[in-house]
Design an enzyme around this catalytic site. Structure first.
Site, PDB file in Angstrom:
ATOM      1  N   HIS A  63      -9.084  -3.976  -2.743  1.00 40.34           N
ATOM      2  CA  HIS A  63      -7.653  -2.995  -1.557  1.00 40.34           C
ATOM      3  C   HIS A  63      -8.407  -2.000  -1.969  1.00 40.34           C
ATOM      4  O   HIS A  63      -8.308  -0.788  -0.648  1.00 40.34           O
ATOM      5  CB  HIS A  63      -6.512  -3.380  -1.743  1.00 40.34           C
ATOM      6  CG  HIS A  63      -5.228  -3.023  -1.469  1.00 40.34           C
ATOM      7  ND1 HIS A  63      -4.749  -2.544  -0.866  1.00 40.34           N
ATOM      8  CD2 HIS A  63      -5.190  -1.416  -1.374  1.00 40.34           C
ATOM      9  CE1 HIS A  63      -3.519  -1.972  -0.369  1.00 40.34           C
ATOM     10  NE2 HIS A  63      -4.012  -0.913  -0.601  1.00 40.34           N
ATOM     11  N   GLU A  64      -8.624  -0.711  -2.905  1.00 35.47           N
ATOM     12  CA  GLU A  64      -8.921   0.598  -2.816  1.00 35.47           C
ATOM     13  C   GLU A  64     -10.371   0.844  -2.234  1.00 35.47           C
ATOM     14  O   GLU A  64     -10.475   1.830  -2.159  1.00 35.47           O
ATOM     15  CB  GLU A  64      -8.772   1.207  -4.625  1.00 35.47           C
ATOM     16  CG  GLU A  64      -7.654   0.878  -4.977  1.00 35.47           C
ATOM     17  CD  GLU A  64      -6.673   1.370  -4.549  1.00 35.47           C
ATOM     18  OE1 GLU A  64      -6.593   1.794  -3.109  1.00 35.47           O
ATOM     19  OE2 GLU A  64      -4.992   0.329  -4.536  1.00 35.47           O
TER      20      GLU A  64
ATOM     21  N   CYS B 205       0.991  -1.245  -0.503  1.00 33.98           N
ATOM     22  CA  CYS B 205       0.206   0.439   0.040  1.00 33.98           C
ATOM     23  C   CYS B 205       1.182   1.072  -0.392  1.00 33.98           C
ATOM     24  O   CYS B 205       2.073   1.378   1.142  1.00 33.98           O
ATOM     25  CB  CYS B 205      -0.899  -0.147   1.100  1.00 33.98           C
ATOM     26  SG  CYS B 205      -2.098   0.873   1.215  1.00 33.98           S
TER      27      CYS B 205
ATOM     28  N   HIS C 249     -10.198   1.298   0.809  1.00 34.23           N
ATOM     29  CA  HIS C 249      -9.398   2.367   1.713  1.00 34.23           C
ATOM     30  C   HIS C 249     -10.934   3.880   1.618  1.00 34.23           C
ATOM     31  O   HIS C 249     -10.855   4.309   2.736  1.00 34.23           O
ATOM     32  CB  HIS C 249      -8.445   2.855   0.142  1.00 34.23           C
ATOM     33  CG  HIS C 249      -7.183   3.038   0.808  1.00 34.23           C
ATOM     34  ND1 HIS C 249      -6.685   2.666   2.007  1.00 34.23           N
ATOM     35  CD2 HIS C 249      -6.842   1.949   0.244  1.00 34.23           C
ATOM     36  CE1 HIS C 249      -4.824   2.876   1.653  1.00 34.23           C
ATOM     37  NE2 HIS C 249      -4.856   1.975   0.218  1.00 34.23           N
TER      38      HIS C 249
END
Ligand code: ZN
Length: 201
Positions: A133-134, A91, A137
């Site tokens: 993953h994004e 990351c 966030h």
């Protein structure tokens, strides 16, 4: 505009939908791609540049020459997940820290693009992982939240190093204190739009 390090409060802030697709968003997206390529990343979420909005950019190739691989996901919703898959992740807000992460192998995601077109797509493999993953966030999660305690222990010292780096940036005046940052995030979120000059800051 710069990529923020853990534990900048933007990384835990509940991001809100963006209310309009305007020049400020287009300029920010362009700058996010540049920062992502400079850091050798394949994805970058709005809160990783200190913005409290639900959007992110990806290029699974990581290659700035492969523009056709660039995608922007605005106000996305993952509507279904299937299967399971383990792969190493890193990351840009936790530089040089890597660990295997288990995630669903296949997702369906609804999102708008920069032209205001909405689409629903079913994706699997590496791109599905990058998107998840994004997406984490903008939901206020980082990949280390998904590790079991043993795996987390293995990288804990490195996480503390990054945190120390961020606290040093605050001490040097790069960022204000956490309370001020949170107040700024709340104020920006309430407007529903990116400040006009944000990409140039
Ligand atoms: Zn990340």
């Amino acid at each position: 505009m710069r990529i923020v390090l853990f534990p900048h409060p933007a990384l835990r802030f509940p991001s809100v939908d963006i209310q309009r697709i305007d020049d400020a968003l287009r300029a920010t997206v362009q700058r996010m791609f540049e920062l992502m390529y400079e850091s050798k990343g394949v994805g970058l979420a709005a809160n990783q540049v200190g913005l409290p909005f639900r959007f992110f950019v990806i290029n699974p190739s990581g290659d700035p020459a492969q523009k056709d691989q660039e995608q922007v996901f605005i106000n996305p919703i993952i509507t279904s997940k299937r299967g399971s898959d383990i792969h190493e992740e890193g990351c840009l807000s936790l530089p040089k820290i890597y660990s295997d992460v288990e995630r669903p192998a296949e997702i369906t995601i609804d999102a708008f693009d920069l032209n205001g077109q909405s689409s629903k797509r079913k994706l699997k493999g590496f791109i599905a992982r990058v998107i998840q993953h994004e997406y984490d966030h903008i939901e206020g999660f980082i990949f280390t939240d998904r590790l079991d305690s043993d795996a987390h222990d293995e990288i804990y010292a490195e996480i503390l190093d990054v945190a120390e780096q961020f606290r040093r940036q605050q001490a040097e005046g790069v960022y204000p204190d956490d309370d001020t940052l949170i107040a700024q995030l709340q104020a920006t979120a309430a407007t529903g739009r990116i400040p006009a000059d944000f990409a140039a800051t």
